[in-house]
Design an enzyme around this catalytic site. Sequence first.
Site, mmCIF file in Angstrom:
data_model
loop_
_atom_site.group_PDB
_atom_site.id
_atom_site.type_symbol
_atom_site.label_atom_id
_atom_site.label_comp_id
_atom_site.label_asym_id
_atom_site.label_seq_id
_atom_site.Cartn_x
_atom_site.Cartn_y
_atom_site.Cartn_z
ATOM 1 N N TYR A 197 0.655 -1.276 -0.021
ATOM 2 C CA TYR A 197 -0.020 0.054 -0.114
ATOM 3 C C TYR A 197 0.949 1.133 0.016
ATOM 4 C CZ TYR A 197 -3.448 3.589 1.697
ATOM 5 O OH TYR A 197 -4.124 4.544 2.062
ATOM 6 N N LYS A 228 5.358 9.270 8.611
ATOM 7 C CA LYS A 228 5.118 8.665 9.725
ATOM 8 C C LYS A 228 6.159 9.189 10.888
ATOM 9 C CE LYS A 228 2.521 4.684 8.036
ATOM 10 N NZ LYS A 228 1.210 4.843 8.601
ATOM 11 N N ASP A 238 9.041 2.724 -0.719
ATOM 12 C CA ASP A 238 8.216 3.237 0.043
ATOM 13 C C ASP A 238 8.574 3.147 1.415
ATOM 14 O OD1 ASP A 238 4.526 3.559 0.147
ATOM 15 O OD2 ASP A 238 6.160 4.298 1.537
HETATM 16 P P1 KE4 Z 1 -0.509 8.392 4.607
HETATM 17 O O1 KE4 Z 1 -1.258 9.035 3.365
HETATM 18 O O2 KE4 Z 1 -1.530 7.735 5.329
HETATM 19 O O3 KE4 Z 1 0.130 9.445 5.598
HETATM 20 O O4 KE4 Z 1 0.625 7.696 4.137
HETATM 21 C C1 KE4 Z 1 0.016 6.469 3.170
HETATM 22 C C2 KE4 Z 1 1.145 5.404 3.481
HETATM 23 C C3 KE4 Z 1 2.016 5.303 2.123
HETATM 24 N N1 KE4 Z 1 3.059 4.083 2.088
HETATM 25 C C4 KE4 Z 1 2.948 3.360 3.337
HETATM 26 C C5 KE4 Z 1 3.911 1.905 3.301
HETATM 27 C C6 KE4 Z 1 2.007 3.417 4.273
HETATM 28 O O5 KE4 Z 1 1.943 2.277 5.205
HETATM 29 C C7 KE4 Z 1 1.024 4.342 4.306
HETATM 30 C C8 KE4 Z 1 -0.232 4.261 5.114
HETATM 31 N N2 KE4 Z 1 -0.135 3.277 6.164
HETATM 32 C C9 KE4 Z 1 -1.388 3.060 6.954
HETATM 33 C C10 KE4 Z 1 -1.392 1.988 7.690
HETATM 34 N N3 KE4 Z 1 -1.133 0.748 6.787
HETATM 35 C C11 KE4 Z 1 -2.062 4.238 7.467
HETATM 36 C C12 KE4 Z 1 -3.219 4.068 8.581
HETATM 37 C C13 KE4 Z 1 -4.467 4.487 7.669
HETATM 38 O O6 KE4 Z 1 -4.673 4.201 6.664
HETATM 39 O O7 KE4 Z 1 -5.240 5.045 8.497
#
Ligand code: KE4
Length: 432
Positions: A145, A268, A240
């Site tokens: 993701y 993060k 990523d």
């Molecule tokens: P954000 O747009 O949520 O800040 O980041 C997206 C993203 C991009 N790349 C990786 C590897 C990620 O894990 C994420 C976001 N992770 C999720 C948890 N699996 C965030 C939690 C959520 O979606 O509320």
Amino acid sequence: MQNHNKSAALFEEAVQVIPGGVNSPVRAFKSVGGAPLFIERGEGPFLYDVDGNRYLDLIGSWGPLIFGHADPAILAAITDAAQRGTSFGAATEGEVRFAEEICAAVPSVEKVRLVSSGTEAAMSFLRAARGFTGRTKIVKFEGCYHGHSDALLSKAGSGLATFGLPDSAGVPASMTAGTITLPYNDLDAVHELFAVDGAEIAAVALEPVVGNMGCVPPDEGYLAGLREITTRHGALLLFDEVMTGFRLAYGGAQERFGITPDLTAMGKIIGGGLPLAAYGGRADIMDVIAPVGPVYQAGTLSGNPVAVAAGRAMLKRLREQPPYDYLETQTAKLAASLRESAASAGIPVTVNQVGSMLTIFFTPTANASIRNYADAKTSDAARYARFFHAMLERGVYLPPSQFEAAFLSAALEPSHFDEIAAVAQDAFSTLR
Ligand code: KE4
């Protein structure tokens, strides 16, 4: 027995005005059942919900809080910065110093652009790769993701895996037409693709250690293989590291595995719990980004001074008190204890753990190999849901999804790790 009345009442009000009552789907507890918790505050390793229940937090806001909640040094930096104003929409010295700190931490990052979310970071590094190579096709992997930008919402992990959504509605086929999705940890599939399409592929993007199908590490040689194939075909390798950056090592997974990508997305942890992310890499690639080059990317709050202050305090803390050895030791010990207590309860599980990332997969057979999304999907999500609630009732807050990683924080003392192990032993016994 815990009381969740206020959370339940708030949830009823929330669904009237917020889709699903949450501002991010995976918070909704939809795949584990029950009403989501509404949190009142966090302190160190603990979360407190609006009903006054206390939990050991193994999510840490999905990764950012490697030192736990309300860290005094980070709070002080935020408060100090906010006194001078919250946003200027203009350059600040803090952004320069922060960019220098990121480049010093991650040598493959020669230039970096700050944005406000991991989605923006991944969307932007993809656009930079296409702009630099002049090619359009990108390769991603099932179960990975990279945020919710259209081109990357193809067989993604995280919430799409949680809800069993193959892809998202609202994304026209044209938007993912250039996205080729392959199984993770299958180098032959990448070789075969490049043998046919190599000249058209702009980039291969992946989570170097996957968190979004649950925790899945790369096979020995997998990352090196991707590096060799992409270099040979003039494609870019995009890591990523929104999850793994500054978590698996100060220099991220690329430091841990000794692989140099061309571009890296971060998020993060670098925001210290505030909305801040970044993408960066080779200077010759990053110089395609406006205002230097023709690839446009912008953001009102990019490099926000308060978020940058939090991020700089976080990186300072990580440099001065690196938590990596402690977290590796404690989390590996916890993983071993989880395997043991599940076995003694007669519950087959596979526990994948890398650094302070961990997932308990409720697999058909104990210690099955979970190397890709197809393997992860053999897990019994309903049994995970029962385990999740058994742990929650005993004061341990796991990710509300079988297809997410837990993030252990350095705010957890050894006695807390022992408590989690003991609680899990009890929770496994309820699954018999
Ligand atoms: P954000 O747009 O949520 O800040 O980041 C997206 C993203 C991009 N790349 C990786 C590897 C990620 O894990 C994420 C976001 N992770 C999720 C948890 N699996 C965030 C939690 C959520 O979606 O509320």
